[in-house]
Design a protein around this motif. Structure first.
Motif, PDB file in Angstrom:
ATOM      1  N   GLU A 105      96.646 -55.397  10.391  1.00 29.32           N
ATOM      2  CA  GLU A 105      96.813 -56.852  10.356  1.00 29.32           C
ATOM      3  C   GLU A 105      96.413 -57.435  11.709  1.00 29.32           C
ATOM      4  OE1 GLU A 105      97.420 -59.031   8.079  1.00 29.32           O
ATOM      5  OE2 GLU A 105      97.876 -57.624   6.442  1.00 29.32           O
ATOM      6  N   VAL A 106      95.662 -58.536  11.679  1.00 25.13           N
ATOM      7  CA  VAL A 106      95.257 -59.237  12.890  1.00 25.13           C
ATOM      8  C   VAL A 106      96.086 -60.506  13.010  1.00 25.13           C
ATOM      9  CG1 VAL A 106      93.364 -60.356  14.119  1.00 25.13           C
ATOM     10  CG2 VAL A 106      92.916 -58.309  12.727  1.00 25.13           C
ATOM     11  N   LEU A 107      96.771 -60.661  14.140  1.00 27.94           N
ATOM     12  CA  LEU A 107      97.661 -61.798  14.361  1.00 27.94           C
ATOM     13  C   LEU A 107      97.200 -62.572  15.592  1.00 27.94           C
ATOM     14  CD1 LEU A 107     101.035 -59.854  13.976  1.00 27.94           C
ATOM     15  CD2 LEU A 107      99.707 -60.955  12.151  1.00 27.94           C
ATOM     16  N   CYS A 108      96.704 -63.778  15.379  1.00 28.89           N
ATOM     17  CA  CYS A 108      96.241 -64.565  16.525  1.00 28.89           C
ATOM     18  C   CYS A 108      96.365 -66.054  16.224  1.00 28.89           C
ATOM     19  CB  CYS A 108      94.808 -64.203  16.894  1.00 28.89           C
ATOM     20  SG  CYS A 108      93.679 -64.099  15.516  1.00 28.89           S
ATOM     21  N   ILE A 113     100.336 -69.411  10.590  1.00 23.10           N
ATOM     22  CA  ILE A 113     101.369 -68.442  10.972  1.00 23.10           C
ATOM     23  C   ILE A 113     102.241 -68.048   9.778  1.00 23.10           C
ATOM     24  CG2 ILE A 113     103.071 -70.182  11.674  1.00 23.10           C
ATOM     25  CD1 ILE A 113     103.771 -68.269  14.038  1.00 23.10           C
ATOM     26  N   ASP A 114     102.453 -68.958   8.838  1.00 27.30           N
ATOM     27  CA  ASP A 114     103.240 -68.609   7.648  1.00 27.30           C
ATOM     28  C   ASP A 114     102.518 -67.564   6.803  1.00 27.30           C
ATOM     29  OD1 ASP A 114     105.357 -70.391   8.211  1.00 27.30           O
ATOM     30  OD2 ASP A 114     104.184 -72.061   7.422  1.00 27.30           O
ATOM     31  N   ARG A 115     101.205 -67.718   6.712  1.00 26.09           N
ATOM     32  CA  ARG A 115     100.413 -66.753   5.964  1.00 26.09           C
ATOM     33  C   ARG A 115     100.453 -65.384   6.645  1.00 26.09           C
ATOM     34  NH1 ARG A 115      95.668 -69.451   5.800  1.00 26.09           N
ATOM     35  NH2 ARG A 115      96.530 -70.814   4.189  1.00 26.09           N
ATOM     36  N   GLN A 116     100.434 -65.382   7.983  1.00 31.71           N
ATOM     37  CA  GLN A 116     100.511 -64.126   8.723  1.00 31.71           C
ATOM     38  C   GLN A 116     101.868 -63.464   8.503  1.00 31.71           C
ATOM     39  OE1 GLN A 116      99.625 -65.473  12.688  1.00 31.71           O
ATOM     40  NE2 GLN A 116      97.418 -65.099  12.464  1.00 31.71           N
ATOM     41  N   ALA A 117     102.926 -64.264   8.532  1.00 34.34           N
ATOM     42  CA  ALA A 117     104.269 -63.712   8.318  1.00 34.34           C
ATOM     43  C   ALA A 117     104.387 -63.096   6.930  1.00 34.34           C
ATOM     44  CB  ALA A 117     105.311 -64.817   8.499  1.00 34.34           C
ATOM     45  N   LYS A 118     103.794 -63.735   5.945  1.00 33.57           N
ATOM     46  CA  LYS A 118     103.828 -63.211   4.582  1.00 33.57           C
ATOM     47  C   LYS A 118     103.041 -61.913   4.475  1.00 33.57           C
ATOM     48  CE  LYS A 118     103.086 -64.573  -0.222  1.00 33.57           C
ATOM     49  NZ  LYS A 118     102.631 -65.663  -1.143  1.00 33.57           N
ATOM     50  N   ALA A 119     101.880 -61.846   5.151  1.00 32.55           N
ATOM     51  CA  ALA A 119     101.051 -60.639   5.114  1.00 32.55           C
ATOM     52  C   ALA A 119     101.790 -59.445   5.713  1.00 32.55           C
ATOM     53  CB  ALA A 119      99.743 -60.881   5.865  1.00 32.55           C
ATOM     54  N   ARG A 140     110.238 -65.296  14.943  1.00 28.98           N
ATOM     55  CA  ARG A 140     110.499 -65.648  13.547  1.00 28.98           C
ATOM     56  C   ARG A 140     111.069 -64.470  12.750  1.00 28.98           C
ATOM     57  NH1 ARG A 140     106.525 -69.451  10.392  1.00 28.98           N
ATOM     58  NH2 ARG A 140     106.284 -71.205  11.823  1.00 28.98           N
ATOM     59  N   LYS A 141     111.190 -63.329  13.409  1.00 31.75           N
ATOM     60  CA  LYS A 141     111.646 -62.096  12.775  1.00 31.75           C
ATOM     61  C   LYS A 141     110.722 -61.666  11.637  1.00 31.75           C
ATOM     62  CE  LYS A 141     116.499 -63.002  13.910  1.00 31.75           C
ATOM     63  NZ  LYS A 141     116.404 -62.248  15.176  1.00 31.75           N
ATOM     64  N   ALA A 142     109.425 -61.982  11.798  1.00 34.02           N
ATOM     65  CA  ALA A 142     108.428 -61.591  10.802  1.00 34.02           C
ATOM     66  C   ALA A 142     108.006 -60.138  10.985  1.00 34.02           C
ATOM     67  CB  ALA A 142     107.204 -62.495  10.886  1.00 34.02           C
ATOM     68  N   LEU A 143     108.247 -59.593  12.183  1.00 29.25           N
ATOM     69  CA  LEU A 143     107.954 -58.187  12.428  1.00 29.25           C
ATOM     70  C   LEU A 143     108.808 -57.682  13.573  1.00 29.25           C
ATOM     71  CD1 LEU A 143     104.659 -57.580  14.447  1.00 29.25           C
ATOM     72  CD2 LEU A 143     105.841 -59.763  14.395  1.00 29.25           C
ATOM     73  N   THR A 144     108.881 -56.381  13.678  1.00 29.49           N
ATOM     74  CA  THR A 144     109.571 -55.732  14.784  1.00 29.49           C
ATOM     75  C   THR A 144     108.664 -54.648  15.334  1.00 29.49           C
ATOM     76  OG1 THR A 144     111.493 -54.408  15.433  1.00 29.49           O
ATOM     77  CG2 THR A 144     110.726 -54.176  13.160  1.00 29.49           C
TER      78      THR A 144
END
Length: 371
Positions: A105-108, A113-119, A140-144
């Motif tokens: 996953e690429v996060l930038c 950002i909502d779409r990234q959190a869902k991915a 956002r606690k979308a990842l750890t």
């Protein structure tokens, strides 16, 4: 010259990189891949754009990921959105023929950002991210990052010059359980030494590729002597001869890039300008248009060009030579990719001819003078 199989790269990854036209390992790949594959402890490499560093750290990282574990095991930090996306795209291509799928996953910034959190709710093995967006998603606690075993910093010097030291220190703190840190940087300034001392383990393996080996030997290096007010005319005449070929023109300042862009546009050339004052949305628009060949030529400053990866560029023109030798390597490395040949042309006034001699000496190059 070793091949990738002798370096320990699995056949399924070799098949992917071969399809990209990558046949022979570069020096940084020959030296880094065996160490990172077998040992993989803390590692620092001085390597410029165009030397193949993405494969140098990407192939070993892919080999160390366990596809059966649906958690983030590798984290790659890049300074710009363009570079992060470029790295993610390369990793995807490397694994095209892999037996077990590795999810990246690429996060930038600039993306939803909502779409990234869902991915990120899907299985993810490797994350490629810019520092700011990564920390935003963590808040956002979308990842750890608790399962990250391998941390890679690409273009570390650029991240520090862009003011990301605080973010990098935070990321180091969030990945204390990691087994290794791999740092790639075009230059090793004092700020890098301080970062290493504060955030990396003792005694990292340090690899510095000799300057005479960092420049792609498929590039024809040329120079022309002309006064400042003659440069636009010289470039215009050169571009007319290139017909359908595409190229990149480097200026030292954003003001110079904007002025040159206006001058060439008035002369009828299809040019776009990439400079530091553009918003992310504007940058995306310029790059998308250039990649879709709506513009034939791109004018850019050194900072704005970080992470630009466009296939099939036939030449690079240096409106002014950069102050640092490493930046010349960055610039010229935009052409002659994937086994192709290319041309790098430096425009110098009579007082700057000593700079050509310096480049020849430090990089082991021969420059041909053109008129």
């Amino acid at each position: 010259m070793q091949n990738f199989k002798e370096l320990g790269v699995p056949d399924e990854l070799i098949q992917g990189i071969t399809e990209l036209g990558i046949q022979k390992p570069t020096e940084i790949q020959q030296r880094a891949i065996p160490f990172l594959m077998e040992d993989g402890s803390d590692f620092i490499a001085q390597a410029q754009t165009g030397t193949g560093k993405t494969a140098a750290f990407g192939l070993p990282l892919l080999c160390k990921v366990d596809p059966k574990r649906s958690e983030i095991q590798g984290l790659i930090i890049a300074p710009t959105r363009e570079l992060a996306k470029q790295i993610g795209k390369q990793l995807f291509r490397f694994t095209k023929y892999a037996e077990h799928k590795i999810f990246v996953e690429v996060l930038c910034g600039g993306d939803n950002i909502d779409r990234q959190a869902k991915a990120l709710q899907r299985p993810t093995h490797i994350v490629v991210a810019t520092p700011g967006r990564l920390l935003d998603l963590i808040k956002r606690k979308a990842l750890t990052l608790v399962s990250v075993k391998h941390l890679v910093l690409d273009e570390a010097d650029e991240m520090l010059s862009m003011g990301f030291k605080k973010e990098l220190t935070t990321i180091f703190g969030l990945t204390r359980q990691r087994g290794s840190t791999w740092l790639f940087s075009a230059t090793i300034p004092d700020a890098i030494h301080a970062l290493v001392k504060d955030c990396m383990g003792p005694g990292p393996q340090v690899m510095k590729v000799d300057k005479s080996h960092v420049v792609n030997r498929d590039i024809d290096h040329q120079y022309a002597v002309c006064m400042r007010d003659e440069k636009t005319d010289f470039i215009a005449k050169y571009l007319k001869r290139r017909k359908e070929e595409r190229g990149l023109i480097f200026c030292r300042t954003k003001e110079g890039a904007i002025i040159l862009g206006k001058q060439l546009s008035k002369l009828g050339f299809a040019v776009a300008v990439m400079q530091g004052d553009l918003t992310q949305k504007e940058r995306d628009t310029v790059m998308r248009s250039f990649k879709k060949e709506r513009f034939q030529f791109l004018i850019a400053t050194d900072v704005a060009a970080r992470g630009i990866d466009v296939e099939g560029l036939s030449f690079v023109i240096h409106h002014q030579l950069p102050e640092q030798v490493e930046y010349y390597t960055h610039r010229s490395g935009r052409t002659a990719r994937a086994g192709r040949t290319g041309i790098s042309i430096a425009l110098v006034d009579p007082r700057e001819r000593n700079k050509i001699a310096r480049l020849e000496k430090e990089l082991g190059l021969d420059f041909d003078r053109i008129h």
